[in-house]
Design a protein around this motif. Structure first.
Motif, short mmCIF file in Angstrom:
data_model
loop_
_atom_site.label_atom_id
_atom_site.label_comp_id
_atom_site.label_asym_id
_atom_site.label_seq_id
_atom_site.Cartn_x
_atom_site.Cartn_y
_atom_site.Cartn_z
N LEU B 6 0.81 -1.20 0.00
CA LEU B 6 0.00 0.00 0.00
C LEU B 6 0.86 1.27 0.00
O LEU B 6 0.58 2.22 -0.72
CB LEU B 6 -0.93 -0.01 1.22
N SER B 7 1.97 1.23 0.79
CA SER B 7 2.85 2.40 0.84
C SER B 7 3.40 2.71 -0.54
O SER B 7 3.42 3.87 -0.97
CB SER B 7 4.03 2.15 1.77
N ILE B 9 2.11 1.93 -3.38
CA ILE B 9 1.04 2.43 -4.24
C ILE B 9 0.81 3.93 -3.99
O ILE B 9 0.68 4.72 -4.92
CB ILE B 9 -0.26 1.62 -4.01
N ILE B 10 0.82 4.32 -2.71
CA ILE B 10 0.63 5.73 -2.37
C ILE B 10 1.70 6.60 -3.03
O ILE B 10 1.41 7.63 -3.63
CB ILE B 10 0.65 5.93 -0.84
N VAL B 11 2.95 6.13 -2.93
CA VAL B 11 4.05 6.91 -3.49
C VAL B 11 3.91 6.99 -5.02
O VAL B 11 4.09 8.06 -5.62
CB VAL B 11 5.41 6.31 -3.09
N ILE B 13 1.18 6.76 -6.82
CA ILE B 13 0.08 7.67 -7.17
C ILE B 13 0.55 9.12 -7.07
O ILE B 13 0.30 9.94 -7.96
CB ILE B 13 -1.14 7.43 -6.25
N GLY B 14 1.28 9.41 -5.98
CA GLY B 14 1.78 10.78 -5.78
C GLY B 14 2.64 11.24 -6.95
O GLY B 14 2.44 12.32 -7.49
N PHE B 17 0.53 11.79 -10.13
CA PHE B 17 -0.24 13.04 -10.06
C PHE B 17 0.65 14.25 -10.28
O PHE B 17 0.32 15.16 -11.04
CB PHE B 17 -0.95 13.15 -8.70
N ILE B 18 1.79 14.26 -9.61
CA ILE B 18 2.67 15.43 -9.74
C ILE B 18 3.20 15.53 -11.18
O ILE B 18 3.31 16.63 -11.74
CB ILE B 18 3.82 15.37 -8.71
N ARG B 20 1.63 14.55 -13.91
CA ARG B 20 0.54 15.07 -14.73
C ARG B 20 0.34 16.57 -14.49
O ARG B 20 0.12 17.34 -15.43
CB ARG B 20 -0.75 14.29 -14.41
N LEU B 21 0.43 16.97 -13.22
CA LEU B 21 0.24 18.38 -12.90
C LEU B 21 1.36 19.23 -13.48
O LEU B 21 1.14 20.35 -13.94
CB LEU B 21 0.15 18.58 -11.38
#
Lengths: 427, 622
Positions: B6-7, B9-11, B13-14, B17-18, B20-21
């Motif tokens: 899970l950790s 996956i969180i990283v 995703i982060g 997102f960054i 893409r932004l």
């Protein structure tokens, strides 16, 4: 037991992160829904005023949760679950329809969305079932029960219709994986997703050719080290090709045009640049507007209350599902990255807390909380920035809405309450 | 593994997102987007275009209101197309095509549907327009002329085209822009700056108040009035005199370089290029390739200057010290270049400078011209000196006036002849025609007028210009207020001017004297050739005249060039004398002459080469 009181044992870092996220969320709701600059902050006829009221309610909820006996949650988990399933069923009869979805009970002053309540209940029930001394995660039959606990609410919510909320329940698989549920289920799931997307993009023939090449490569590299399980491998490939064939059928016959358009947009299936642009401005209107709003923010953003697209209400549902685009427009790259980092840090902190639990129930519930919050965050921001197809789920702590805020808060603080009690459990 | 799933996956995703932004907010971001933003509408407030006055403060160009039908493509709602088209008097396919093109240009920015409606049309449409969503009427101001002359100087304005929109972000479709003349040269002064109000809109396109509380809004800046150096009366009079004649006239005040009149014939009424008929009229004028009314002969025609150029050779010879005013040459009713005889009309005999000029003796100037070259060891050096002197009078190069078009004329130099004849294979005898202004030299009427002004000033000139003052400040560019010295010393001018004055008293111009005004001038009769359907033919000589007056205190210097007018004194001389009298006295005493000049036309001459029949040139009768 430590000498500190309840508030001393609370994980204040998490509380602080939570409060910060709620604050940023509210500031953006204020900016999005402000129409009369002279109105009072506490004017409850405005949406930001109402949200302030909901924040107050959430705070009352926190106090309530913190003063309830810790055992209460574990003991009554099954009851909660049954109650919420009944509430979900009741929607078919008494539900109030808002925006085409029969998902609410009208309580007069407040519209209650039981699917939010069900998220808390399901997380509790799953944790309770898995932590039972008699449950063995390796046992097929027990795996089946766990799956039923997860999928029942998802199935009840699906016909409301609210596919977004049903999807949320699948995140609880992470709890299972953490507790030893075989990881190859995740492998199968991922393979299905990849096969689905690649079939839509390249067609079954190319997928079959790709699989053939992949198999050949496995043969070449693994021939010497291990014995190749020829029979199962052929089976897997056959099933994959069959699946791939069925994708085309399902896509054309089961999906509706609006779904197909979303996929067409997401995977850039439409090769005609003009038609793609057309889809982008009609079906993808929300995403198109929200992407443009975020893009127009640049590095520093336009400044608080200066977002032209935010003010012009160009992004539909901006105060609810598309709240993140307001962050993007007014606070720029600085703002969006700050929010992403805050969320990431918040989740990692929760995992750390979950892992330090000595009580299985607490840990499993913690994972449930994280999974539910994480998938909301992932789907919501992914959609707003144009990475995922349009699926309507709120951004936890940010989006406007009472049920959402209150139940996310309860979810979090039940876990923090359990955590504050972890030392007692050890004794 | 199961704890880290899970950790990680969180990283992941982060990071996604960054990433893409960054793509959206750093890579795709463009900083200037106020006008591109669908949420902001700009409403323009157009200032009135500045008026144009003549040197005496008489209004030449004002404004009249006009109304454009505008539309914003994405706001257009389905409508009864046929009824709407009938109302506006346009046809349906054209209407649909306009809508389509406007949508391509920009669905959000206004485009013009029908430009420049009259006041009457506006009154008729005003009430009905509200039925057609997305269409509106924009008031604009059009030019209004109080004179039907000076079209070549005033220029015209027209709607900006797609190229203008690309090149200059100031302009928005439907706006007007100066195209030629002073409208172009002083575009920014006359135009002023439009004011803009930014309105915040919501996605239903409703106004929801000023954008940023009006912080970015601007007030319109009035266009400034300008005063030009033209004398409206003189200009109008000159254009009347040009009736039926082709050619150019430029009159300059030698004391300041101010252009008093700049006339091109044939010309057109500036009002033709205003309003809805503009493009129809423009095509008509533009495609008249025979008389070319839009071709400004006063600054674009480059004929050989003819005899007026003799005064220049006299000045150079004096400056170089190769002759003095009493140096004599014999005229054998012509002169010899090698064994070849070239003719002269002066009557023959011994000529000094004075009679050489007023009798316009070719032999005298051929001799003078040779002497300039003989002073130097090689022709090349002589050529350089000669060229330098000529160019100091503003000949053979752009003058730098404030008229946005022009031609440089030609003072042929070494390089020119080396290319023409081959290096070393030419001498002063080869180029002797330049002595009488008939060879490779070429000058626009403006350059001739400026040359005359320099002679009138005895050695200097101001860059000819059309601007007198701008707005109330009156300041104009210092380029036009600083004198340019020629390379000829002051004392050498008097003998030449004496000769020019005698042109009027005894010489080729004695028929065009004006009572009480002493004039110095020089006639010119210029041979010329044209090609019609590939056939080279000689036409009747051009009539050229340069003059300034009064001799001792010059107030006006001018050059008149009349195509195929024969003798210099015949058309050009008479027109020049009438203009001088008009300017200095304000009225004409010689009514017979005036009547004759106003009535005589040269159309029969201009028709000759196109008649397809053999024709005579230089006919004596007129």
């Amino acid at each position: 037991m430590s000498g500190k009181g309840l508030f001393g044992r609370l994980d204040w870092l998490t509380v602080f992160l939570y409060a910060f996220l709620v604050l940023i969320g509210w500031v953006n709701i204020y900016s999005t829904t402000l129409s009369d600059p002279n109105a009072s902050l506490f004017d409850f006829s405005t949406l930001y005023g109402k949200q302030l009221f909901f924040i107050g309610l959430a705070f009352a909820g926190i106090i309530l949760v913190l003063f309830i006996e810790t055992n209460f949650f574990e003991r009554f988990a099954s009851i909660f679950y049954i109650i919420s399933m009944v509430l979900l069923l009741g929607l078919f009869v008494f539900g109030k329809t808002i925006a085409g979805a029969t998902s609410w009970y009208d309580l007069g002053f407040f519209n209650l969305q039981p699917s939010e309540l069900a998220k808390v209940a399901t997380a509790l029930a799953l944790a309770k079932y898995l932590s039972d001394i008699q449950t063995d995660i390796k046992n097929r039959k027990h795996q089946m029960y766990a799956l039923i606990i997860i999928l029942l609410p998802a199935l009840l919510i699906l016909p409301q219709p609210d596919p977004g909320s049903s999807l949320i329940y699948f995140s609880l698989f992470f709890v299972l994986f953490r507790e030893g549920f075989p990881l190859y289920y995740l492998g199968i799931l991922l393979t299905m997703v990849v096969l689905f997307a690649t079939t839509l993009m390249f067609g079954t023939v190319w997928v079959a050719i790709g699989l053939a090449i992949l198999t050949t490569l496995i043969f070449i590299f693994k021939r010497k080290s291990t014995k190749i399980p020829i029979l199962p491998l052929t089976g897997v490939i056959t099933i994959s090709i069959l699946f791939s064939l069925s994708v085309g059928f399902v896509y054309e016959n089961v999906f509706e045009q609006r779904h197909r358009d979303r996929f067409a947009l997401w995977l850039s299936l439409e090769k005609d640049e003009k038609k793609l642009e057309e889809i982008r401005k009609t079906i993808g209107y929300n995403t198109y507007q929200s992407e443009k709003a975020i893009e127009s923010g640049g590095f520093f953003g336009k400044g608080f209350l200066e977002g032209t697209r935010t003010k012009g209400d160009f992004v539909p549902e901006q105060h609810t599902d598309y709240i993140f685009s307001s962050v993007g427009e007014e606070w720029g790259f600085m703002g969006t990255v700050t929010v992403i980092l805050l969320f990431s840090f918040f989740f990692l902190r929760l995992i750390y807390i979950a892992e330090r639990q000595k009580n299985d129930f607490s840990r499993m519930f913690g994972y449930g909380v994280i999974s539910i919050l994480l998938i909301h965050y992932f789907i919501n921001i992914g959609m707003v920035i144009g990475l995922l197809p349009t699926i309507g789920v709120p951004l936890p702590f940010f989006s406007y809405g009472g049920s959402g805020l209150i139940f996310f808060t309860m979810l979090l603080f039940i876990f923090l309450k359990l955590d504050s009690n972890r030392l007692k459990d050890g004794i | 593994m199961k704890k880290l799933l899970l950790s990680s996956i969180i990283v992941m995703i982060g990071f996604t997102f960054i990433g893409r932004l960054s793509y959206l907010q750093l890579f795709s971001f463009s900083p200037d987007q106020t006008l591109e933003d669908p949420a902001i509408k700009a409403i323009y407030d157009y200032p009135e275009r500045g008026y144009v006055y003549d040197r005496n403060g008489e209004l030449m160009v004002g404004n009249q209101p006009a109304y454009d039908i505008m539309f914003i493509p994405r706001e257009v709602k389905p409508l009864d197309t046929l009824e709407f088209c009938n109302l506006l008097g346009i046809d349906k396919p054209a209407f649909i095509e306009k809508l389509r093109r406007a949508r391509i240009y920009s669905p959000r920015l206004p485009s013009v549907l029908v430009p420049q409606l009259s006041k009457e049309d506006y009154a008729r449409l005003q009430e009905k327009m509200r039925h057609y969503v997305g269409f509106y009427i924009q008031k604009r101001s059009l030019r209004f002329y109080t004179t039907n002359s000076a079209a070549n100087v005033l220029g015209y304005i027209s709607e900006v085209n797609e190229g203008d929109l690309l090149n200059n972000p100031y302009y928005v479709a439907g706006e007007l822009k100066g195209r030629t003349g002073i409208e172009k040269q002083y575009e920014e002064i006359l135009r002023g700056r439009k004011g803009v109000k930014f309105i915040q809109k919501d996605r239903f396109n409703r106004d929801i108040g000023p954008y940023k509380n009006g912080k970015l809004d601007t007030l319109p800046e009035q266009g400034k009035e300008i005063h030009i150096t033209l004398d409206k009366k003189l200009q109008e009079y000159g254009e009347r005199l040009m009736n039926g004649k082709r050619g150019g006239i430029v009159a300059i005040d030698p004391k300041s370089g101010e252009i008093l009149a700049m006339i091109s014939g044939p010309t057109y009424d500036p009002a033709l290029l205003v309003g809805r008929q503009r493009s129809k009229n423009y095509s008509k004028l533009h495609y008249d390739t025979i008389s070319k009314p839009t071709w400004d002969r006063s600054i674009l025609a480059e004929p050989s200057p003819g005899s007026p150029f003799k005064t220049m050779n006299a000045l150079v010879a004096l400056q170089e010290g190769v002759i003095d005013p009493s140096t004599k040459f014999r005229c054998y009713n012509g002169f010899y270049v090698g064994s070849q005889k070239k003719g002269c009309h002066c009557g023959g005999g011994v000529r000094d400078m004075n009679s050489g000029i007023y009798q316009s003796c070719n032999a005298y100037f051929a001799g003078t011209f040779r002497k300039i070259y003989e002073k130097y060891p090689t022709t090349d050096e002589g050529m350089d000196v000669w060229e330098k002197h000529m160019k100091s009078f503003g000949l053979g190069g752009y003058l730098g006036t404030d008229i946005p078009t022009g031609r440089p004329g030609r003072i042929p130099g070494k390089a020119f002849y080396d290319k023409w004849y081959g290096d070393g294979s030419w001498a002063s005898s080869t180029i002797i025609s330049n002595a009488i202004g008939q060879g490779e030299v070429a000058a626009t009427p403006l350059q001739l007028a400026n040359m005359t002004a320099a002679i009138a000033n005895r050695g200097y000139f101001y860059t000819p210009h059309i601007i007198k003052n701008i707005g109330n400040t009156g300041a104009i560019d210092s380029r036009y207020t600083e004198p340019h010295q020629t390379t000829i010393d002051k004392e050498h001018f008097e003998p030449v001017i004496k000769g020019m004055a005698n042109v009027y008293k005894y010489g080729t111009g004695r028929w065009v004297q004006i009572p009480d005004i002493e004039i110095a001038g020089k006639t010119g009769t210029v041979e010329n050739f044209v090609r019609v359907n590939g056939e080279r033919m000689q036409l009747t000589d051009h009539s050229v005249f340069v003059a300034f007056a009064p001799v001792e205190n010059p107030k006006i210097a001018l050059a008149v060039y009349i195509e195929n007018g024969y003798y210099g004194s015949r058309y050009a001389g008479h027109i020049a004398s009438l203009l001088i009298e008009k300017y200095i006295k304000g009225e004409i005493t010689r009514k017979d002459l005036e009547k004759r000049m106003l009535e005589k036309t040269l159309e029969h001459e201009y028709a000759k080469p196109y008649s397809g029949e053999p024709f005579k040139i230089n006919e004596y009768v007129w």
